[in-house]
Design an enzyme around this catalytic site. Structure first.
Site, short mmCIF file in Angstrom:
data_model
loop_
_atom_site.label_atom_id
_atom_site.label_comp_id
_atom_site.label_asym_id
_atom_site.label_seq_id
_atom_site.Cartn_x
_atom_site.Cartn_y
_atom_site.Cartn_z
N LYS A 1 0.84 -1.21 0.00
CA LYS A 1 0.00 0.00 0.00
C LYS A 1 0.88 1.26 0.00
CE LYS A 1 -2.12 -1.09 3.88
NZ LYS A 1 -1.44 -2.37 4.17
N ARG B 1 -10.70 0.54 7.17
CA ARG B 1 -10.35 -0.87 7.45
C ARG B 1 -11.50 -1.63 8.05
NH1 ARG B 1 -4.11 -1.88 8.82
NH2 ARG B 1 -3.50 0.09 7.96
N ARG C 1 11.53 -5.59 5.11
CA ARG C 1 11.26 -4.16 4.85
C ARG C 1 12.17 -3.23 5.66
NH1 ARG C 1 5.39 -1.84 5.69
NH2 ARG C 1 5.70 -2.72 7.76
N ARG D 1 10.24 -1.06 11.39
CA ARG D 1 9.14 -0.59 12.24
C ARG D 1 8.99 -1.41 13.51
NH1 ARG D 1 4.07 0.35 8.37
NH2 ARG D 1 3.10 -1.06 9.87
N ARG E 1 -1.32 -8.95 12.68
CA ARG E 1 -1.84 -7.95 11.73
C ARG E 1 -2.43 -8.63 10.51
NH1 ARG E 1 3.56 -5.27 11.20
NH2 ARG E 1 2.81 -4.24 9.34
#
Ligand code: AP5
Ligand code: MG
Length: 226
Positions: free
Chosen positions: A15, A90, A129, A163, A174
């Site tokens: 996203k 969401r 990431r 993160r 998640r």
């Protein structure tokens, strides 16, 4: 009339990566609910403190606070022509609230881009990431999109970091929360004729091309499509 492009996808679907491309392509600000919460957290605001309790567990922040945060953000002058919404809505109540909000601004949801990626691939994406510290948050992946120099952003030279919610346990939570609580939005928007499903397992540039084609088709339905 302002333009609103929505990005839905599981954690790690791309996203943020694709929102950056849409932002550049359409000159619209990227409004990412997760980024807004993280910014509040960094500034230790009451909203940040509240959101942390949910984000640390990989749960959704309650709808009422999320909706009022987005309402405030979309009222900022840079969003006068619309926005690329990354990670909002969401839940069905968030989607319904958004419809009302955009109507107040004289707009509507133009298209919803669902970036489809299966859970195993999501996990691999999140594990590799790295994000830069500049406001644009340029995003890399150790395998799929590595920076030229490890740990340093190609574009602005800032340090790359991972993160806080990218621990294996929170990533799995998640992903589960996405399929349980956000996936119902796919039918919600499909029934309204707004849904464009994008194969998110292609390379980044191909996902971008598919998304741009879907946005063009939604914004200019009368034009001949390639
Ligand atoms: P949020 O920040 O939105 O996180 P998320 O949904 O878990 O998604 P991510 O940001 O992790 O992934 P992404 O899809 O942006 O992927 P990216 O482009 O980085 O939300 C965090 C938390 O905030 C939530 O858990 C919740 O607590 C709260 N929250 C946020 N919004 C909320 C809301 N509306 N309501 C309630 N609570 C809310 O890409 C991932 C990696 O893959 C990168 O390394 C990238 O380089 C790589 N990559 C991307 N595309 C490709 C590709 N095509 N091929 C190969 N690699 C790729
Ligand atoms: Mg993101």
């Amino acid at each position: 009339m302002p333009t609103y492009l929505l990005l839905i996808g599981g954690p790690g679907a791309g996203k943020g990566t694709q929102a950056q491309k849409l932002r550049e392509g359409y000159g619209l600000p990227q409004v990412a609910s997760g980024d807004l919460f993280r910014d509040n957290l960094k500034r230790s605001t009451p909203l940040g403190q509240l959101a942390r309790q949910y984000m640390d567990r990989g749960e959704l922040v309650p709808d009422d606070v999320t909706i009022s945060m987005i309402r405030e953000r979309l009222q900022q002058p840079d969003a006068a022509n619309g926005a690329v919404l990354d990670g909002f809505p969401r839940t069905i109540p968030q989607a319904m609230a958004l419809d009302g909000l955009l109507a107040e601004f004289g707009g509507r949801v133009n298209v919803v881009l669902y970036i489809q990626v299966q859970p195993e691939v999501l996990l691999a994406r999140l594990a590799g990431r790295w994000i830069c510290k500049a406001p644009e948050q340029h995003t890399y992946h150790t395998l799929f999109n590595p920076p030229k120099q490890p740990g340093v952003c190609d574009i602005d030279g800032t340090e790359l970091y991972q993160r806080a919610d990218d621990t294996a346990e929170v990533q799995s939570r998640r992903i589960k929360v996405f399929f349980e609580q956000t996936a119902p939005l796919i039918d919600y928007f499909r029934e309204r004729g707004l849904m464009a499903e994008i194969d998110g397992e292609q390379p980044i540039a191909e996902v971008t091309a598919a998304m741009l084609a879907a946005v063009e088709a939604a914004l200019h339905p009368e034009a001949p499509q390639a």
